[in-house]
Design a protein around this motif. Structure first.
Motif, PDB file in Angstrom:
ATOM      1  N   MET A   1       7.204  -5.824  -8.780  1.00  0.00           N
ATOM      2  CA  MET A   1       7.672  -4.435  -8.651  1.00  0.00           C
ATOM      3  C   MET A   1       7.526  -3.967  -7.210  1.00  0.00           C
ATOM      4  O   MET A   1       6.641  -4.430  -6.481  1.00  0.00           O
ATOM      5  N   GLY A   2       8.355  -3.024  -6.837  1.00  0.00           N
ATOM      6  CA  GLY A   2       8.320  -2.509  -5.488  1.00  0.00           C
ATOM      7  C   GLY A   2       7.134  -1.581  -5.265  1.00  0.00           C
ATOM      8  O   GLY A   2       6.512  -1.068  -6.218  1.00  0.00           O
ATOM      9  N   VAL A   3       6.831  -1.358  -3.993  1.00  0.00           N
ATOM     10  CA  VAL A   3       5.689  -0.514  -3.641  1.00  0.00           C
ATOM     11  C   VAL A   3       5.857   0.898  -4.207  1.00  0.00           C
ATOM     12  O   VAL A   3       4.919   1.482  -4.766  1.00  0.00           O
ATOM     13  N   THR A   4       7.040   1.456  -4.094  1.00  0.00           N
ATOM     14  CA  THR A   4       7.279   2.812  -4.584  1.00  0.00           C
ATOM     15  C   THR A   4       7.064   2.900  -6.092  1.00  0.00           C
ATOM     16  O   THR A   4       6.466   3.866  -6.596  1.00  0.00           O
ATOM     17  N   THR A   5       7.505   1.892  -6.820  1.00  0.00           N
ATOM     18  CA  THR A   5       7.318   1.877  -8.274  1.00  0.00           C
ATOM     19  C   THR A   5       5.844   1.817  -8.635  1.00  0.00           C
ATOM     20  O   THR A   5       5.366   2.554  -9.513  1.00  0.00           O
ATOM     21  N   GLN A   7       3.324   2.758  -6.778  1.00  0.00           N
ATOM     22  CA  GLN A   7       2.708   4.033  -6.416  1.00  0.00           C
ATOM     23  C   GLN A   7       2.931   5.087  -7.502  1.00  0.00           C
ATOM     24  O   GLN A   7       2.023   5.834  -7.872  1.00  0.00           O
ATOM     25  N   ARG A   8       4.164   5.128  -8.016  1.00  0.00           N
ATOM     26  CA  ARG A   8       4.486   6.108  -9.054  1.00  0.00           C
ATOM     27  C   ARG A   8       3.679   5.840 -10.323  1.00  0.00           C
ATOM     28  O   ARG A   8       3.181   6.766 -10.968  1.00  0.00           O
ATOM     29  N   ILE A   9       3.526   4.568 -10.680  1.00  0.00           N
ATOM     30  CA  ILE A   9       2.752   4.212 -11.871  1.00  0.00           C
ATOM     31  C   ILE A   9       1.289   4.626 -11.706  1.00  0.00           C
ATOM     32  O   ILE A   9       0.692   5.226 -12.603  1.00  0.00           O
ATOM     33  N   ASP A  12       0.998   8.490 -11.749  1.00  0.00           N
ATOM     34  CA  ASP A  12       1.183   9.009 -13.106  1.00  0.00           C
ATOM     35  C   ASP A  12      -0.041   8.717 -13.965  1.00  0.00           C
ATOM     36  O   ASP A  12      -0.449   9.545 -14.792  1.00  0.00           O
ATOM     37  N   THR A  13      -0.636   7.545 -13.760  1.00  0.00           N
ATOM     38  CA  THR A  13      -1.839   7.189 -14.516  1.00  0.00           C
ATOM     39  C   THR A  13      -2.997   8.109 -14.161  1.00  0.00           C
ATOM     40  O   THR A  13      -3.725   8.595 -15.043  1.00  0.00           O
ATOM     41  N   CYS A  14      -3.173   8.376 -12.877  1.00  0.00           N
ATOM     42  CA  CYS A  14      -4.251   9.266 -12.440  1.00  0.00           C
ATOM     43  C   CYS A  14      -4.070  10.667 -13.022  1.00  0.00           C
ATOM     44  O   CYS A  14      -5.024  11.280 -13.514  1.00  0.00           O
ATOM     45  N   LYS A  15      -2.836  11.164 -12.973  1.00  0.00           N
ATOM     46  CA  LYS A  15      -2.570  12.499 -13.525  1.00  0.00           C
ATOM     47  C   LYS A  15      -2.829  12.549 -15.024  1.00  0.00           C
ATOM     48  O   LYS A  15      -3.401  13.509 -15.547  1.00  0.00           O
ATOM     49  N   THR A  16      -2.428  11.485 -15.717  1.00  0.00           N
ATOM     50  CA  THR A  16      -2.616  11.446 -17.167  1.00  0.00           C
ATOM     51  C   THR A  16      -4.095  11.366 -17.531  1.00  0.00           C
ATOM     52  O   THR A  16      -4.550  12.029 -18.470  1.00  0.00           O
ATOM     53  N   LEU A  17      -4.855  10.574 -16.785  1.00  0.00           N
ATOM     54  CA  LEU A  17      -6.297  10.488 -17.026  1.00  0.00           C
ATOM     55  C   LEU A  17      -6.940  11.869 -16.907  1.00  0.00           C
ATOM     56  O   LEU A  17      -7.771  12.255 -17.741  1.00  0.00           O
ATOM     57  N   TRP A  18      -6.559  12.615 -15.877  1.00  0.00           N
ATOM     58  CA  TRP A  18      -7.112  13.953 -15.689  1.00  0.00           C
ATOM     59  C   TRP A  18      -6.697  14.889 -16.826  1.00  0.00           C
ATOM     60  O   TRP A  18      -7.521  15.588 -17.407  1.00  0.00           O
ATOM     61  N   GLN A  19      -5.429  14.876 -17.156  1.00  0.00           N
ATOM     62  CA  GLN A  19      -4.920  15.783 -18.189  1.00  0.00           C
ATOM     63  C   GLN A  19      -5.543  15.503 -19.557  1.00  0.00           C
ATOM     64  O   GLN A  19      -5.860  16.439 -20.305  1.00  0.00           O
TER      65      GLN A  19
END
Length: 286
Positions: A1-5, A7-9, A12-19
């Motif tokens: 996978m590309g770097v941008t992909t 990074q997005r994963i 999104d994981t960090c945000k979901t863990l917090w939420q």
């Protein structure tokens, strides 16, 4: 996978863990929560009416392009500021992250949402209670180091010059309880090695990483209590953490008379037969 992909994963994981975890592992404290924190500080560290240890750290990042000196702190590297309050088990209660590294530490603290709620009496802090074993009614306080101002609800050590024996004992007892926040930073840095080098993402992404680490930190300490063995040890005062440098000592400003009276009450209690601990004189070389 590309770097941008990737990074997005990760983001999104960090945000979901917090939420998902924040409501369970770091809920907004109510009066019962604060009271439990105070009870544990007294039972484990013999500091009464303490509802949290507070400190700030500079988390090293890669400075964004065209940001000038905004993120460069007094230590000479770009950072965002991470301020935390922890309980008697080094679990995070309240965190604020994202201030520019170039900001003065005193100004950062006084501009936090936590400080504004504290000043406006919106933190659900319990009503004043007698110090255990005495009739001395005392308010509940947070404890910090020299980087924080002496306030009505925030205790800091006495200045190191011209210390009396009583003031030395107060400083020792405060530092003994306050070290729990240093241990929290150290545990986080050692469990998540990303803090041991500059975080090479945009500052808002770095904030998401820090927040996710904090809720995971609490989740692990709540479910794997054996990781607390270093914190519970009397000899283990701090667990080192690289790239999470301490705050700059702010210029002293005269505290209010009420704040000094509160600190004096704690000082008198710590040297009384009821409030003293057997080893404090030896620890203070008295």
């Amino acid at each position: 996978m590309g770097v941008t992909t990737v990074q997005r994963i990760v983001r999104d994981t960090c945000k979901t863990l917090w939420q998902i975890l924040q409501p369970y592992e770091m809920p907004s404290p109510n009066k019962n929560h604060w009271q439990l924190v105070a009870d544990n500080f007294y039972k484990k560290w013999q500091f009464p009416n303490c509802i949290g240890a507070i400190d700030g750290k500079h988390v090293e990042i890669k400075a964004p392009s065209l940001s000038g000196s905004l993120y460069w702190n007094y230590k000479g590297y770009p950072s965002i500021v991470f301020i935390a309050i922890v309980d008697a088990f080094s679990r995070y209660i309240v965190i604020e992250v994202g201030a520019y590294g170039s900001s003065s530490d005193g100004g950062i603290f006084q501009n936090t949402r936590f400080y504004q709620q504290l000043s406006e009496k919106k933190l659900n802090v319990p009503m004043d209670n007698p110090i255990p074993g005495t009739d001395t009614v005392m308010l509940y306080v947070f404890i910090g180091d020299e980087a924080f101002p002496l306030e009505y609800h925030v205790m800091r050590p006495f200045p190191r010059r011209s210390l009396t024996d009583e003031k030395k004992i107060f400083n020792y007892r405060l530092s003994r309880a306050r070290r729990l926040v240093e241990c929290a930073f150290g545990i986080s840095a050692n469990m998540w090695r990303i803090f041991l080098k500059p975080i090479e993402v945009q500052p808002d992404f770095a904030c998401d990483i820090v927040k996710s680490v904090c809720v995971l930190h609490n989740f692990i300490l709540n479910n794997e209590p054996h990781r607390m063995k270093n914190v519970d040890s009397e000899e283990s005062w701090t667990i080192p953490s690289q790239n999470m440098g301490g705050p700059e000592v702010v210029l002293n400003r005269r505290p209010s008379n009420k704040a000094m009276e509160v600190r004096d009450k704690f000082t008198n209690y710590f040297v009384s037969p009821t409030g003293s601990v057997p080893w404090q004189n030896a620890s203070c070389f008295i």
